[in-house]
Design an enzyme around this catalytic site. Sequence first.
Site, PDB file in Angstrom:
ATOM      1  N   GLU A  94      48.066  41.183  33.844  1.00  0.00           N
ATOM      2  CA  GLU A  94      47.704  42.092  34.949  1.00  0.00           C
ATOM      3  C   GLU A  94      48.825  42.142  35.988  1.00  0.00           C
ATOM      4  O   GLU A  94      48.593  42.117  37.194  1.00  0.00           O
ATOM      5  CB  GLU A  94      46.381  41.643  35.596  1.00  0.00           C
ATOM      6  CG  GLU A  94      45.220  41.521  34.627  1.00  0.00           C
ATOM      7  CD  GLU A  94      43.903  41.135  35.280  1.00  0.00           C
ATOM      8  OE1 GLU A  94      42.985  40.750  34.544  1.00  0.00           O
ATOM      9  OE2 GLU A  94      43.803  41.233  36.538  1.00  0.00           O
TER      10      GLU A  94
ATOM     11  N   GLU B 109      38.497  34.313  34.525  1.00  0.00           N
ATOM     12  CA  GLU B 109      38.406  33.689  35.852  1.00  0.00           C
ATOM     13  C   GLU B 109      37.285  32.660  35.970  1.00  0.00           C
ATOM     14  O   GLU B 109      36.519  32.664  36.947  1.00  0.00           O
ATOM     15  CB  GLU B 109      38.260  34.788  36.904  1.00  0.00           C
ATOM     16  CG  GLU B 109      39.431  35.778  36.893  1.00  0.00           C
ATOM     17  CD  GLU B 109      39.299  36.940  37.862  1.00  0.00           C
ATOM     18  OE1 GLU B 109      40.202  37.809  37.861  1.00  0.00           O
ATOM     19  OE2 GLU B 109      38.296  36.984  38.613  1.00  0.00           O
TER      20      GLU B 109
HETATM   21  O1  G3I Z   1      33.048  53.929  38.322  1.00  0.00           O
HETATM   22  C1  G3I Z   1      32.658  53.984  39.682  1.00  0.00           C
HETATM   23  C2  G3I Z   1      32.560  55.457  40.110  1.00  0.00           C
HETATM   24  O2  G3I Z   1      31.496  56.068  39.384  1.00  0.00           O
HETATM   25  C3  G3I Z   1      32.275  55.515  41.608  1.00  0.00           C
HETATM   26  O3  G3I Z   1      32.285  56.871  42.023  1.00  0.00           O
HETATM   27  C4  G3I Z   1      33.414  54.763  42.337  1.00  0.00           C
HETATM   28  C5  G3I Z   1      33.222  54.754  43.828  1.00  0.00           C
HETATM   29  O4  G3I Z   1      32.372  53.725  44.201  1.00  0.00           O
HETATM   30  O5  G3I Z   1      33.430  53.371  41.885  1.00  0.00           O
HETATM   31  C6  G3I Z   1      33.747  53.306  40.512  1.00  0.00           C
HETATM   32  O6  G3I Z   1      33.719  51.982  40.156  1.00  0.00           O
HETATM   33  C7  G3I Z   1      34.857  51.240  40.625  1.00  0.00           C
HETATM   34  C8  G3I Z   1      35.636  50.752  39.384  1.00  0.00           C
HETATM   35  O7  G3I Z   1      36.689  49.855  39.792  1.00  0.00           O
HETATM   36  C9  G3I Z   1      36.250  51.894  38.621  1.00  0.00           C
HETATM   37  O8  G3I Z   1      37.207  52.525  39.394  1.00  0.00           O
HETATM   38  C10 G3I Z   1      34.306  50.031  41.370  1.00  0.00           C
HETATM   39  O9  G3I Z   1      33.696  50.491  42.583  1.00  0.00           O
HETATM   40  C11 G3I Z   1      35.446  49.062  41.704  1.00  0.00           C
HETATM   41  O10 G3I Z   1      34.903  47.850  42.229  1.00  0.00           O
HETATM   42  C12 G3I Z   1      36.183  48.690  40.399  1.00  0.00           C
HETATM   43  O11 G3I Z   1      37.254  47.888  40.810  1.00  0.00           O
HETATM   44  C13 G3I Z   1      37.910  47.220  39.721  1.00  0.00           C
HETATM   45  C14 G3I Z   1      37.709  45.713  39.904  1.00  0.00           C
HETATM   46  O12 G3I Z   1      38.524  44.989  38.954  1.00  0.00           O
HETATM   47  C15 G3I Z   1      36.273  45.315  39.641  1.00  0.00           C
HETATM   48  O13 G3I Z   1      35.979  45.583  38.298  1.00  0.00           O
HETATM   49  C16 G3I Z   1      39.389  47.571  39.847  1.00  0.00           C
HETATM   50  O14 G3I Z   1      39.567  48.947  39.515  1.00  0.00           O
HETATM   51  C17 G3I Z   1      40.206  46.717  38.886  1.00  0.00           C
HETATM   52  O15 G3I Z   1      41.590  46.923  39.121  1.00  0.00           O
HETATM   53  C18 G3I Z   1      39.900  45.236  39.129  1.00  0.00           C
HETATM   54  O16 G3I Z   1      40.614  44.489  38.171  1.00  0.00           O
HETATM   55  C19 G3I Z   1      40.509  43.061  38.277  1.00  0.00           C
HETATM   56  C20 G3I Z   1      40.482  42.501  36.865  1.00  0.00           C
HETATM   57  O17 G3I Z   1      39.400  43.033  36.164  1.00  0.00           O
HETATM   58  C21 G3I Z   1      40.422  40.996  36.895  1.00  0.00           C
HETATM   59  N1  G3I Z   1      41.502  40.432  37.704  1.00  0.00           N
HETATM   60  C22 G3I Z   1      41.665  40.986  39.039  1.00  0.00           C
HETATM   61  C23 G3I Z   1      41.743  42.512  38.980  1.00  0.00           C
HETATM   62  C24 G3I Z   1      41.912  43.073  40.381  1.00  0.00           C
HETATM   63  O18 G3I Z   1      40.784  42.802  41.158  1.00  0.00           O
END
Ligand code: G3I
Length: 378
Positions: free
Chosen positions: A287, A171
């Site tokens: 994705e 991105e």
């Molecule tokens: O691991 C922590 C956990 O310890 C904690 O208890 C929980 C509650 O806050 O959060 C967990 O972390 C979360 C993580 O996903 C794992 O589930 C983060 O808050 C959350 O922000 C994170 O979201 C991910 C996001 O990318 C940011 O990395 C989404 O699952 C994931 O689907 C999303 O994927 C992105 C791609 O990487 C890039 N393209 C877009 C796509 C969707 O946004």
Amino acid sequence: MTGRRRFLLGLGALAGVGAGASQAQSGYDRQILAADTDAAIENASLREWAAAKGLVYGAATQEYMLSSNPQFASSFVRECAMLVPEDELKWKSLRPSPNRFDFTRSDRLAQFAKTHNLLFRGHTLLWHARLPSWFKSTVNHRNARQIMLEHITKVAGHYAGQMHSWDVVNEAVFPEDGRSDSLRITPWLRFLGSDYLDIAFRAAFAADPQALLVYNDYGMEYDTPKDEAKRTAVLKLLERLRSQGTPVQALGIQAHLWGGETRFNPSQLRAFLKDVASLGLKILITELDVTDKHLPSDIHLRDRLVAGVYQDYLSVVLDEPAVIAVITWGLSDRYTWLSQKQARRDGGAVRPLPLDANMRRKEAWKAIARAFKQATPL
Ligand code: G3I
């Protein structure tokens, strides 16, 4: 293109909420009857239907989903030939402190992939999001290059020889930031200038010359001025990188699709894919999912509309020989980022993926299987 495929095209476009709903329903049913019997299509898994055409089907998942839910884990192994960590290979997960790397959760996923003979794919070595809390106070103009190189060398090196492909940079294009090169204004751009992509790809290549090195991005799917500007800017970036010998070998198209979005232009998308392929690049759909927040609440109808979107999109992209893999961003509706980020106003559970929350195959699963079945063999 077979008449049949021409017939199949445009079903999703009928997914306009409301007006075309009933037409879409009957159109989709007609297609099912015309195409093949569901029973036969369910005799093989998505990984098998894809493999029969030389394609790879896989999905993103997280370690806790596989370790805490055996039914999900067995569905994953049955359906997928590739595993992509949804979060475990991002800086925030790997770098608890500036001098530490924690591969605990990502290693468990690598081991799961190895144990079940799945390809393993890395997402992502460099991104402006999901950076650790120490990043802002620690990284600056003087040390950014050294810190970036150390991270890429260490992480890509840690999995060297095990990775099918890496999203080296994710991105980095964002025309809305107003730059002439349409690059997103990220900490990496601010500290290292526009050469940071070339530096990152060369470091990844040095650390793991076997992995397919991918530039990954979103917003390149629809017939809108915004997506057109994104396609143009991404193509320009890839042309620049290729012309300067940067080891970028593939484009990752995220394909987060929208149920109800009718601005889908197959010939426009075909032309874009052909332009990317003409640069000698492979293409991965990285994705794929279908947001259903704007679709009717009736689950039977909603699932058919979502399936129509999968059918439409895949029947175009799978015609392009440079497309080598299709990865859905999750496998089951039980585990999807869309539950939080694109929740439905009616409070109903979202249904964007091939399997439902109980791991049952949905219309979306059948649409993906059919798309592989009808794909031109590679
Ligand atoms: O691991 C922590 C956990 O310890 C904690 O208890 C929980 C509650 O806050 O959060 C967990 O972390 C979360 C993580 O996903 C794992 O589930 C983060 O808050 C959350 O922000 C994170 O979201 C991910 C996001 O990318 C940011 O990395 C989404 O699952 C994931 O689907 C999303 O994927 C992105 C791609 O990487 C890039 N393209 C877009 C796509 C969707 O946004």
